[in-house]
Design an enzyme around this catalytic site. Structure first.
Site, short mmCIF file in Angstrom:
data_model
loop_
_atom_site.label_atom_id
_atom_site.label_comp_id
_atom_site.label_asym_id
_atom_site.label_seq_id
_atom_site.Cartn_x
_atom_site.Cartn_y
_atom_site.Cartn_z
CB ILE A 1 15.35 -12.72 -18.95
CG1 ILE A 1 14.31 -13.71 -19.47
CG2 ILE A 1 14.69 -11.49 -18.37
CD1 ILE A 1 13.35 -14.23 -18.43
CB CYS A 2 17.49 -8.43 -18.42
SG CYS A 2 18.15 -6.81 -17.98
CD GLN A 3 24.28 -9.34 -16.16
OE1 GLN A 3 23.57 -9.70 -15.20
NE2 GLN A 3 25.51 -8.91 -16.01
#
Lengths: 372, 355
Positions: B147-149
């Site tokens: 998720i995301c980074q």
């Protein structure tokens, strides 16, 4: 003893309702004769001070921020209310925008209500000061006195004297120390300059927001879609501010002034750390530099340890795998094969990556030792 | 036509209403207390330093897929966003979709963690978590959900260790850091990252908060709090607001060396796209991502523009690449009602189709 608690929520709520009702009535009556020195935002502040002292809400960040924003909202409403006495709210908004525009250009001191609205525009810089003060030894506004308005009566003379003072060469036994402190002061002045540039750019963008807002209102008039509530007006203002801000922060100018602000702040902090290291070293205490070295070496040792643990695990797996076939019974052969296959695969993978990790670790350690 | 048509008495009425709501809602705020988050029962199955690997407890009525999924969350902010509350939980949705869910909680790095590198995080922590899950389930490979980074991390990990990843799911994951409109990469253009890290050691969470809030400062630091007045009287809505508020400001410091590489190699030099990215001894080449990939992005993402995620399509080595577009924002993709109904079930279905 339960009866001894003096706090009764219902009484308290009723008191707050009465307080506010009385305040609003007073505002209505007094509005015609107001001299502009007191504003509704102050009224909200006063109310909040009374409230927060009676409830466990003091220090609640969300609540504090809500009251701060509420103050801006009330101030905007006040401008509208005062100006709308002639039943022309658009004229009132124009007057308010003129006041803000003058303030952005530095022509006048703003009345309280407009000052609140201007503070709304300063939120990014205000939060920057608060954020950085949490990891700086000085408060976020420690250099306010060096800002142009505070020095204005003395023109550029203050800056010139400061520059000359900070350039006086050091002599004698404490020469190096003096230069270090002079350097710190110069870096602080640089940081102040970077913050001023940042603020100046925001003032310009504030002006653009005002122009964009006027244009937006003209459009609303032309399209026969007037704004009919305070909240809708506030939302429109926020929308315009975000639009103009969003364009500005994607400009090369913003990237440059933001970079300068961060870089100059780091230069101040780095020099401060260097000076502090000298002090702690003189007191025979660990310095930041020494602690960093320890942390780096510790992390390197931990990597080596992980690599060694993995190697031991792999060897153990290999030994177990060699011993395993004699224990496998025919009916569960396929299941056992699956397990062995998985273990072998993991072991093989582990061998590859751990060997690499070990090699990498050795290289890193050597490099670090050289740099130490 | 006059563009503003608000009478003075209307202004006073609006303020009176505002103040009444504020007064009546204060008691709710005072009574709110500590707002719980991270609601699904879970068990800590592995710990190392400040990291904890959790396994979530699946509902007894749902048959679990034999290959577990490991959620790799970002280092910024806390992973309980994926399990925020009972009716806003990606984790719960995944469990109900038949996934066996693990999650890495990175904890809060302190100054002793300053020298943790991306190599330590990916080829160390993540790799050992994957090994642990493989060991527990007697598997060679598992599913990764980044998720995301954490999605970027998962991509890098999958490129370095493709033999350990059966399926890769990325959510709101930046891949191309130089697409037009990427505010964060624009802002760090002239920031001297080496001096920043050398000076600060770890990067304070407050600095990251400032950055994220200033993506839309007048909405996030102003308008949002006027909206808060509207929910003060509704205890459930107020709790939701405060829970989200807690998460937004719950920002761990960033280990300095990891931050250095992430900002320089990814944001400033876009090496994941351009090549020449090295993590430890590994060269990270997205062509090595040969397992099936499901790339989920949010259409109104102000933090990771959709194009930054969609760039993955032309870079991965797999022929089994799927995109899922979600009509919402960066946060809404985990917590909105619409997301609950669509995203976790879609992930479960996609994984099951691939065995």
């Amino acid at each position: 003893m339960a009866d001894s608690n003096p706090f009764n929520p219902e009484d308290w709520m009723e008191a707050q309702r009465k307080y506010w009702s009385a305040w609003m009535d007073m505002s209505r009556k007094a509005m015609g004769g107001s001299d502009g020195t007191a504003n509704w935002g102050d009224g909200l502040d006063q109310w909040w001070k009374t409230v927060s002292s009676g409830m466990p809400l003091s220090g609640n960040d969300a609540m504090d921020q809500m009251m701060k924003v509420g103050r801006n909202y009330f101030s905007m409403a006040e401008n509208l209310y005062r100006g709308a006495e002639g039943n022309n709210a658009a004229e009132a908004v124009n007057k308010w925008l003129d006041q803000m525009s003058n303030a952005f250009q530095g022509f006048t001191n703003m009345p309280g209500a407009s000052r609140d609205a201007n503070a709304f525009w300063q939120m990014p810089l205000d939060t920057w000061r608060r954020a950085t003060s949490s990891f700086m030894p000085m408060p976020g506004d420690y250099m306010q006195a060096l800002r142009p308005p505070a020095r204005a009566p003395y023109g550029d003379a203050v800056q010139e004297q400061l520059d000359r003072f900070l350039s006086v060469p050091g002599v004698g036994y404490t020469r190096e120390s003096q230069e270090q402190y002079q350097n710190l002061a110069k870096l602080m002045v640089n940081y102040q300059q970077a913050m001023q540039n940042y603020q100046a750019a925001f003032n310009k963008v504030g002006m653009d927001s005002i122009d964009r807002f006027r244009a937006r209102l003209d459009d609303a008039g032309r399209q026969d879609k007037p704004i009919t509530s305070m909240r809708a007006l506030y939302d429109e203002w926020v929308d315009v501010c975000e639009e103009v801000y969003g364009e500005f922060v994607m400009s090369d100018e913003y990237a440059r002034i933001y970079g300068e602000m961060v870089n100059s702040l780091m230069a101040v902090k780095r020099q401060g750390t260097r000076l502090m290291d000298e002090v702690t070293e003189s007191l025979n205490m660990p310095t930041r530099r020494e602690v960093n070295t320890l942390h780096r070496r510790l992390q390197e040792s931990r990597r080596e340890l992980q690599a060694l643990k993995a190697a031991v695990r792999k060897l153990t797996d290999q030994v177990n795998d060699q011993a395993a076939p004699a224990k496998v019974e025919a009916p569960v052969e396929s299941k056992a094969e699956g397990k062995d296959s998985a273990s072998a695969s993991r072991a093989a993978t582990g061998t590859r990556s751990r060997a690499t990790a070990t090699k990498r670790q050795t290289a890193t350690t050597t490099k670090a030792k050289q740099s130490d | 036509m006059i563009p503003i048509q608000i009478r003075p008495d209307q202004v006073m009425d609006e303020l009176t209403t505002f103040q009444n709501k504020l007064t009546q809602g204060l008691q709710n705020l005072a009574d709110a207390g500590d707002i719980p988050s991270g609601v699904t029962p879970k068990e800590a199955v592995y710990k190392e330093d400040k990291l904890t690997l959790y396994r979530f407890q699946a509902p007894a009525s749902v048959v679990q897929h034999p290959v577990p999924v490991l959620i790799v969350y970002a280092l910024v902010n806390r992973p309980y966003m994926t399990d925020l509350q009972d009716d806003r939980s990606t984790v719960k949705g995944l469990l109900e979709a038949g996934m066996d869910v693990y999650l890495i909680d990175w904890g809060y790095p302190d100054r002793a963690d300053r020298f943790l590198t991306m190599d330590d995080y990916l080829n160390g922590y993540v790799d050992r978590c994957v090994d642990e899950i493989c060991r527990r389930h007697n598997l060679d490979k598992i599913n990764l959900l980044g998720i995301c980074q954490g999605g970027t991390f998962s991509l890098c990990y999958s490129a370095m260790h493709p033999e350990k990843v059966q399926n890769l799911i990325t959510m709101v994951t930046p891949v191309d850091f130089h697409t037009p409109g990427n505010i964060l990469s624009h802002w760090v253009k002239h920031v001297d990252i080496d001096t920043l890290v050398d000076t600060m050691g770890n990067i304070p969470g407050e600095l990251l908060n400032w950055t994220f809030l200033n993506l839309k400062p007048y909405q996030l630091m102003g308008q949002k709090y006027l909206d808060m007045v509207e929910v003060l009287q509704d205890k459930d809505k107020l709790d939701n607001f405060l829970r989200m508020e807690k998460w937004i400001f719950d920002s761990p410091d960033q280990a300095g060396e990891t931050y250095r590489q992430f900002i320089k190699d990814f944001y400033q030099q876009n090496k994941l796209m351009n090549g020449d990215l090295h993590i430890g001894e590994y060269e990270v080449n997205l062509a090595n991502v040969t397992m099936p990939v499901l790339n989920i992005f949010a259409e109104q993402d102000h933090l990771v523009p959709p194009d930054a995620s969609k760039a993955l399509a032309g870079k991965v080595g797999t022929k089994d690449y799927t995109e899922l577009s979600f009509p919402g924002g960066h946060i809404g993709i985990y917590v909105s009602g619409k997301a609950q109904k669509t995203v976790p079930p879609a992930i479960g279905k996609w994984v099951k189709e691939r065995g």
